[in-house]
Scaffold this motif. Structure first.
Motif, PDB file in Angstrom:
ATOM      1  N   ALA A 110       0.750  -1.066  -0.335  1.00 34.78           N
ATOM      2  CA  ALA A 110       0.051   0.199   0.340  1.00 34.78           C
ATOM      3  C   ALA A 110       0.894   1.622  -0.125  1.00 34.78           C
ATOM      4  CB  ALA A 110      -1.250  -0.176   1.295  1.00 34.78           C
ATOM      5  N   VAL A 111       1.701   0.948   0.794  1.00 35.25           N
ATOM      6  CA  VAL A 111       2.551   2.249   0.860  1.00 35.25           C
ATOM      7  C   VAL A 111       2.992   2.835  -0.378  1.00 35.25           C
ATOM      8  CG1 VAL A 111       4.384   3.644   2.117  1.00 35.25           C
ATOM      9  CG2 VAL A 111       3.699   2.198   3.259  1.00 35.25           C
ATOM     10  N   GLU A 114       0.936   4.256  -3.333  1.00 40.82           N
ATOM     11  CA  GLU A 114       0.483   5.321  -2.755  1.00 40.82           C
ATOM     12  C   GLU A 114       1.762   5.748  -3.250  1.00 40.82           C
ATOM     13  OE1 GLU A 114      -1.775   8.886  -1.763  1.00 40.82           O
ATOM     14  OE2 GLU A 114      -2.451   6.494  -1.298  1.00 40.82           O
ATOM     15  N   ASN A 115       2.670   5.918  -3.134  1.00 39.87           N
ATOM     16  CA  ASN A 115       3.792   6.809  -3.353  1.00 39.87           C
ATOM     17  C   ASN A 115       3.893   7.031  -4.862  1.00 39.87           C
ATOM     18  OD1 ASN A 115       5.001   7.259  -1.536  1.00 39.87           O
ATOM     19  ND2 ASN A 115       6.475   5.648  -1.523  1.00 39.87           N
ATOM     20  N   LYS A 117       1.045   6.446  -7.154  1.00 47.10           N
ATOM     21  CA  LYS A 117      -0.248   7.370  -6.639  1.00 47.10           C
ATOM     22  C   LYS A 117       0.334   9.017  -6.936  1.00 47.10           C
ATOM     23  CE  LYS A 117      -3.806   6.329  -4.998  1.00 47.10           C
ATOM     24  NZ  LYS A 117      -4.913   5.906  -4.232  1.00 47.10           N
ATOM     25  N   LYS A 118       1.357   9.316  -5.827  1.00 48.82           N
ATOM     26  CA  LYS A 118       1.926  10.981  -6.180  1.00 48.82           C
ATOM     27  C   LYS A 118       2.587  11.187  -6.986  1.00 48.82           C
ATOM     28  CE  LYS A 118       0.926  10.832  -1.068  1.00 48.82           C
ATOM     29  NZ  LYS A 118       1.892  11.090   0.561  1.00 48.82           N
ATOM     30  N   GLU A 121       0.790  11.516 -10.532  1.00 49.60           N
ATOM     31  CA  GLU A 121      -0.079  13.337  -9.962  1.00 49.60           C
ATOM     32  C   GLU A 121       0.437  14.045  -9.876  1.00 49.60           C
ATOM     33  OE1 GLU A 121      -2.113  12.519  -5.635  1.00 49.60           O
ATOM     34  OE2 GLU A 121      -3.450  11.205  -6.996  1.00 49.60           O
ATOM     35  N   GLU A 174      -5.776  -0.821  -6.251  1.00 51.64           N
ATOM     36  CA  GLU A 174      -6.304  -0.494  -5.315  1.00 51.64           C
ATOM     37  C   GLU A 174      -7.341  -1.384  -5.088  1.00 51.64           C
ATOM     38  OE1 GLU A 174      -8.139   3.615  -6.013  1.00 51.64           O
ATOM     39  OE2 GLU A 174      -6.109   5.205  -5.437  1.00 51.64           O
TER      40      GLU A 174
END
Length: 174
Positions: A110-111, A114-115, A117-118, A121, A174
């Protein structure tokens, strides 16, 4: 007739949304098929065609992504079935992201997700900032720079399409 001419607007990546909507409603009323019930079949067909054109114009001009695609086609910059080559540095960056996504398919984290995804973005935000800058330059109607601006917009258009596919992959993880 192109959609901008149909709405009596200049070709713009950022048309006035209120004017687009105002033209849509005015033309919807003007070309509503119910008002032509007692006219000839030819006139009814013509009005139906104009009503359809109005609906398509509104769909395209009110959606930023569709409008971007439409303007590039309108200006002859984007052609159907084109085999566009993205810059090597962008492809290398995306290859790293794709490899990280493949790793996450086998070892969910998950970490890390998320990284990624950032990071995606951040890339998308930078692209949008550059697109916004180019849109302003284009809308300034500098004809001497139009080809250069549209070429840069086209490149960002294809980069965004590629990034959208990566976002689709992110959603699946996800």
């Amino acid at each position: 007739m192109n959609y901008f001419e149909f709405y009596n607007l200049p070709v713009s990546f950022n048309p006035d949304a209120g004017l687009v909507k105002q033209q849509f409603y005015a033309l919807s009323k003007k070309f509503h098929p119910d008002f032509y019930i007692n006219h000839s079949t030819e006139k009814q067909d013509e009005v139906l065609e104009l009503s359809t054109l109005n609906n398509k114009a509104y769909q395209v001009l009110s959606d930023p992504q569709k409008r971007l695609h439409y303007i590039l086609e309108l200006k002859g910059i984007l052609t159907e079935g084109e085999n566009y080559s993205l810059p090597q540095d962008f492809l290398m960056e995306m290859m790293d992201v794709n490899e990280a996504l493949m790793e996450l398919q086998f070892e969910p984290d998950a970490v890390k997700l998320e990284n990624i995804k950032k990071e995606v973005e951040k890339i998308a935000s930078a692209m949008q900032l550059e697109l916004d800058r180019l849109f302003i330059a284009f809308d300034a109607q500098n004809k001497d720079a139009e080809a250069t601006i549209l070429s840069a917009v086209k490149d960002l258009y294809y980069r965004k399409k590629y990034l959208n596919r990566i976002n689709d992959s992110l959603l699946k993880l996800e």
